[in-house]
Design an enzyme around this catalytic site. Structure first.
Site, PDB file in Angstrom:
ATOM      1  N   ASP A 181      -5.587  31.994  28.016  1.00 16.31           N
ATOM      2  CA  ASP A 181      -4.917  30.843  27.418  1.00 16.31           C
ATOM      3  C   ASP A 181      -3.446  31.127  27.122  1.00 16.31           C
ATOM      4  O   ASP A 181      -2.772  30.316  26.484  1.00 16.31           O
ATOM      5  CB  ASP A 181      -5.643  30.380  26.153  1.00 16.31           C
ATOM      6  N   HIS A 202      -0.596  40.015  20.123  1.00 15.53           N
ATOM      7  CA  HIS A 202      -0.325  38.712  19.506  1.00 15.53           C
ATOM      8  C   HIS A 202       0.983  38.839  18.727  1.00 15.53           C
ATOM      9  O   HIS A 202       1.165  39.782  17.949  1.00 15.53           O
ATOM     10  CB  HIS A 202      -1.445  38.314  18.541  1.00 15.53           C
ATOM     11  N   ARG A 235     -17.018  29.532  19.546  1.00 16.37           N
ATOM     12  CA  ARG A 235     -17.108  30.182  20.855  1.00 16.37           C
ATOM     13  C   ARG A 235     -18.556  30.424  21.221  1.00 16.37           C
ATOM     14  O   ARG A 235     -19.367  30.777  20.368  1.00 16.37           O
ATOM     15  CB  ARG A 235     -16.333  31.494  20.859  1.00 16.37           C
TER      16      ARG A 235
END
Length: 461
Positions: free
Chosen positions: A252, A337, A23
């Site tokens: 995303d 998550h 990243r």
């Protein structure tokens, strides 16, 4: 021409190639030549392991298509056959890697601002790649260089798997017989704007879309639903349109945050508890993973429903590794998550959302009523403090609380349980920044607020 030794230094690479992914800022850290070399290094790693196929997806950031093509060219130069699946959510890329048994690369910087981009890598079957499982070797290849290889370059093709991915998710969670639901969704101009309509196709769901235009400059708000300011629009929109539930995705679309029919946020820990209960109903005695900053309600609910709760460190690589080691059925993190054994042990925000929709649609309760069972304590959420010496600050807190501590757990930072109350707090140092992260839970919001004030007063002074 392959990568020459000395092109990159280890220090500069370790700034970009982080613990779990790659990243950086586009044009500075992330450039087309660098990404091509990175693709070649990953291709070399996979070639040594006997892998021949690589699937590549990318998000809606302006730089993503060009970077994905460069990475594909680098990997193909080491003999890999590459298929570019185009615009995709991260969990769609995991579906490609899992269903095809191919390695994968997803170009995204998730919730980071528009100037960033990055890459999430996985091996065949969607097995994650981190520092200890491949990224260190990739750094070595880039620093030491690669010799020219006398092999036939691999092919680069393209395909569209969106409908196959959507059908697979609908097979994992049956919503065909639920009552009709009105569902508000804030895609934050991210990939959920592409994937959610396809996944909901044919279901008894009336979709109310918000910010579904794919735009990697994020013109409306950041694509990070864990930051309360980015939930404000959905909290207003959900009751305005008469929705039964609101869903917010990150850029995303691998994380999903939920608000109820009143626009009130639902804790990811509560979602973990609900999904865990659903899996335990069909998998009696299953192992369920939760990280150490989820609510204590989570292991309570798992135990009450006959499951075995397994506690892990924070971070997807720890969750996924523990799932593989223990054969766990499901895992949840307080960062929203959620991980599924029936989805290659990978994380998917939309699968978690489908489970909540199924639970809601199978009954007659409103979401706020349904979730009351899973919301037992008040929590602070994660609070970051900039601290030069995290160890000293942590010790100062431990010293101040010495006579109130019932137990200290050092699985990840320090988790402190307090005497005479279910209250606890966790302090964890960031691996990449001079930050100390605080999470507090207690029976009431008042107790949480008092603990936060006291602990931050010590840390920040």
């Amino acid at each position: 021409m392959s990568i020459s030794a000395g092109t990159y230094t280890r220090d500069e690479l370790q700034r970009i190639i982080k613990a779990y992914d790659v990243r950086g800022v586009v044009g500075e850290d992330i450039t087309v030549p660098f990404v091509r070399d990175l693709g070649e290094a990953y291709g070399e790693l996979l070639r040594h392991e006997g892998e021949t196929n690589l699937s590549i997806g990318y998000d809606m950031r302006p730089s993503s298509p060009e970077l994905a093509q460069a990475f594909a060219e680098g990997a193909a130069a080491r003999g890999l056959n590459v298929d570019i699946i185009g615009l995709a959510s991260t969990d769609e890329l995991y579906y490609a890697a899992g269903s095809r048994n191919s390695a994968g690369a997803m170009f995204t910087a998730s919730h980071n601002p528009a100037k960033y981009n990055g890459i999430k890598l996985c091996r065949a079957g969607a097995t994650p790649v981190g520092q200890e499982s491949g990224l260190r070797e990739i750094i070595n290849y880039l620093v030491e260089g690669l010799d020219d290889l006398d092999v036939e370059p691999g092919n680069i093709t393209s395909s569209d798997i969106l409908s196959d991915y959507a059908q697979h998710l609908r097979e994992l969670v049956d919503l065909q017989n639920i009552r009709p639901l009105v569902v508000a969704v804030d895609a934050a101009n991210g990939m959920a704007g592409l994937t959610v309509p396809e996944v909901f196709r044919g279901l008894p769901i009336e979709l109310k879309p918000l910010y579904f235009e794919l735009d990697g400059t994020f013109p409306n708000h950041e694509a990070n639903p864990l930051d309360p300011k980015n939930l404000v629009d959905l909290q207003k929109f959900t009751p305005e349109v008469g929705a039964d539930i609101g869903l917010a995705f990150d850029g995303d679309a691998d994380r999903c945050f939920v608000v109820d029919e009143k626009g009130q946020p639902v804790s990811p820990s509560a979602i973990t508890g609900l999904v865990a209960k659903r899996y335990l109903a069909t998998n009696p005695g299953a192992k369920i993973i939760h990280n150490l900053i989820t609510s204590r309600a989570v292991p309570e609910i798992i135990s009450e429903n006959g499951g075995t709760a397994i506690r892990t460190r924070v971070g997807h690589s720890f969750i996924k590794a523990t799932m593989a080691e223990t054969g766990a059925t499901f895992g949840g993190e307080h960062s929203a998550h959620y991980y599924f054994a029936d989805f290659y042990n990978a994380d998917s925000g939309i699968i978690a959302a489908l489970h909540v929709l199924a639970a809601l649609g199978e009954g007659t309760q409103q979401l706020s009523q349904l979730m009351a069972e899973y919301t037992r304590y008040a929590a602070s959420g994660e609070i970051n403090s900039t601290v030069a010496d995290q160890c000293a600050a942590t010790q100062a807190v431990l010293d101040a609380f010495a006579d109130r501590i019932a137990e200290v757990d050092e699985l990840d930072g320090v988790t402190v349980s307090l005497k005479g109350t279910p209250a606890w707090f966790n302090l964890r140092a960031s691996n990449t920044e001079p930050l100390l992260r605080l999470n507090v839970e207690a029976p009431t919001k008042t107790e949480v607020d008092h603990l936060v004030e006291e602990i931050l007063g010590i840390i920040r002074n």
